[in-house]
Design an enzyme around this catalytic site. Structure first.
Site, PDB file in Angstrom:
ATOM      1  N   GLY A  43     -19.728   7.106  -1.146  1.00  0.00           N
ATOM      2  CA  GLY A  43     -18.682   7.495  -2.086  1.00  0.00           C
ATOM      3  C   GLY A  43     -18.598   6.535  -3.253  1.00  0.00           C
ATOM      4  N   VAL A  63     -17.683   3.471  -3.678  1.00  0.00           N
ATOM      5  CA  VAL A  63     -18.210   2.116  -3.524  1.00  0.00           C
ATOM      6  C   VAL A  63     -19.640   2.122  -3.010  1.00  0.00           C
ATOM      7  CG1 VAL A  63     -17.902  -0.099  -2.354  1.00  0.00           C
ATOM      8  CG2 VAL A  63     -15.896   1.178  -3.145  1.00  0.00           C
ATOM      9  N   GLY A  64     -19.902   2.941  -2.013  1.00  0.00           N
ATOM     10  CA  GLY A  64     -21.210   2.946  -1.372  1.00  0.00           C
ATOM     11  C   GLY A  64     -22.360   3.179  -2.331  1.00  0.00           C
ATOM     12  N   LYS A  80       0.870  -1.178   0.000  1.00  0.00           N
ATOM     13  CA  LYS A  80       0.000   0.000   0.000  1.00  0.00           C
ATOM     14  C   LYS A  80       0.900   1.218   0.000  1.00  0.00           C
ATOM     15  CE  LYS A  80      -4.545   0.835   0.334  1.00  0.00           C
ATOM     16  NZ  LYS A  80      -5.632   0.080  -0.306  1.00  0.00           N
TER      17      LYS A  80
END
Length: 360
Positions: A185, A187-188, A83
């Site tokens: 956002g 994904v939501g 990451k």
């Protein structure tokens, strides 16, 4: 431009490598964390966020990169975990020059780390970074990439949620259930669509007024509440954290009324022990790095030449993986998060061991 600190032994975190990167002219300050390459090159997105301090940025990249190693292992990918974080406000300092400077640091790792989108970075940003490095996924369709990885992230979360619903209520559907989504956002918003199509009643919240306006215009049947605290305390069957990590903590878990937690956010457990607190309250937690793996499955597919149908089929198998983890958790008498860790560690050890068989 130059790396001002690199270490192969970052201490007790267990990471293989952590690289601190800085380019003063563009304002770039970034940290790349590689937790493991036992299964292959480390893959994980780049988060662009205005952390309060460098120590906060470092803590986040260490947690996130470890989580990616486990996520990639359970997703069946031949990829390790990594990451990166860029420390700063993307609204203020993001620029072509900064992203290209970052791309050169990624290139300097010679394929040990592949980057992709995360909070604060988008497909267009990956296209810019790719002008300096070939180790980029999550690119636009116009540039040979998969496009928005949120599409399959949401699909995978929905599959994991179906498996959790089957485990608790006996049927793999959210029809007739009340689902609370925290975060509308990237994904939501897709997850809400899947839930409505499945017959669920959706309650949601977001800190961004534009996201709330989108919900009112697109899905007027969604009930909106003031904040995450109100959502946690609401009469819901399923809680879906889809924003930043740490949503499950010592304050939220005692107030939670849902019987299932399954969401897209990374690192939902604020600290070790929260998984037991959830279990003690009879709340089934579908581990975040299992159910939200659809995005990494999508971007990983780019490495071999992207095919959406193939990637979606792989993301759909998150349903089966979640079912297996929940079955194992019951059989071994441990929380699902512990069962998931054991499965991931087993694969990293068993498959990673094959690297000791030298081919040349």
């Amino acid at each position: 431009m130059g790396v001002f600190a690199t270490t192969e032994d970052p201490g007790s975190s267990g990471h293989e490598q952590v690289v601190f990167c800085q380019d003063k002219q563009t304002g770039l300050k970034a940290i790349i964390g590689i937790y493991s390459t036992a299964l292959g090159p480390a893959l994980g997105g780049t988060r662009f966020y205005p952390y309060a301090s460098e120590s906060d940025a470092l803590a986040d990249v260490l947690d996130l990169s470890r989580g990616m190693a486990y996520k990639n292992a359970l997703a069946g990918l031949d990829l390790g975990g990594g990451k990166a974080v860029i420390w700063g406000d993307p609204e203020r300092i993001k620029s072509e020059a900064l992203l290209r400077a970052y791309g050169r640091f990624v290139e300097s790792l010679a394929g040990r780390y592949y980057t992709a989108c995360d909070v604060g970075t988008y497909v267009a940003d990956m296209d810019v970074i790719a002008r300096e490095t070939s180790y980029v996924t999550g690119r636009s369709v116009e540039h040979g990439g998969a496009g928005d990885s949120s599409i399959l992230t949401a699909w995978g979360v929905f599959q994991g949620m179906r498996a959790a619903a089957e485990h608790v209520w006996g049927a793999p559907t959210l029809a007739g259930r009340r689902v609370g989504v925290a975060g509308l956002g990237k994904v939501g918003k897709y997850l809400v669509g899947h839930l409505i199509d499945d017959g669920a009643e959706v309650v949601a919240t977001d800190v961004n007024p534009r996201a709330l306006e989108w919900a009112r215009a697109t899905h007027p049947q969604v009930t909106l509440v003031d904040d995450a605290a109100a959502l946690v305390a609401a009469d819901i069957d399923v809680y879906a954290p889809c924003a930043l990590g740490g949503a499950l903590n010592d304050d939220t878990v005692p107030a939670l009324r849902a019987k299932v937690v399954a969401g897209a956010a990374n690192n939902q457990l604020a600290h070790s022990g929260i998984e037991k607190l959830l279990a003690d309250r009879g709340i089934l937690y579908a581990p975040d790095y299992v159910v939200n793996a659809g995005g990494v499955i999508q971007v990983a597919d780019e490495i071999e030449g992207f095919n959406f149908d193939r990637a979606k089929l792989r993301a759909t198998r998150i349903y089966d993986t979640t079912r297996e983890i929940l079955r194992l958790a019951d059989a071994e008498g441990v929380p699902p998060a512990v069962a998931a860790d054991r499965l991931a560690e087993r694969r990293m050890a068993d498959v990673g061991r094959l690297r000791t068989i030298h081919l040349r």
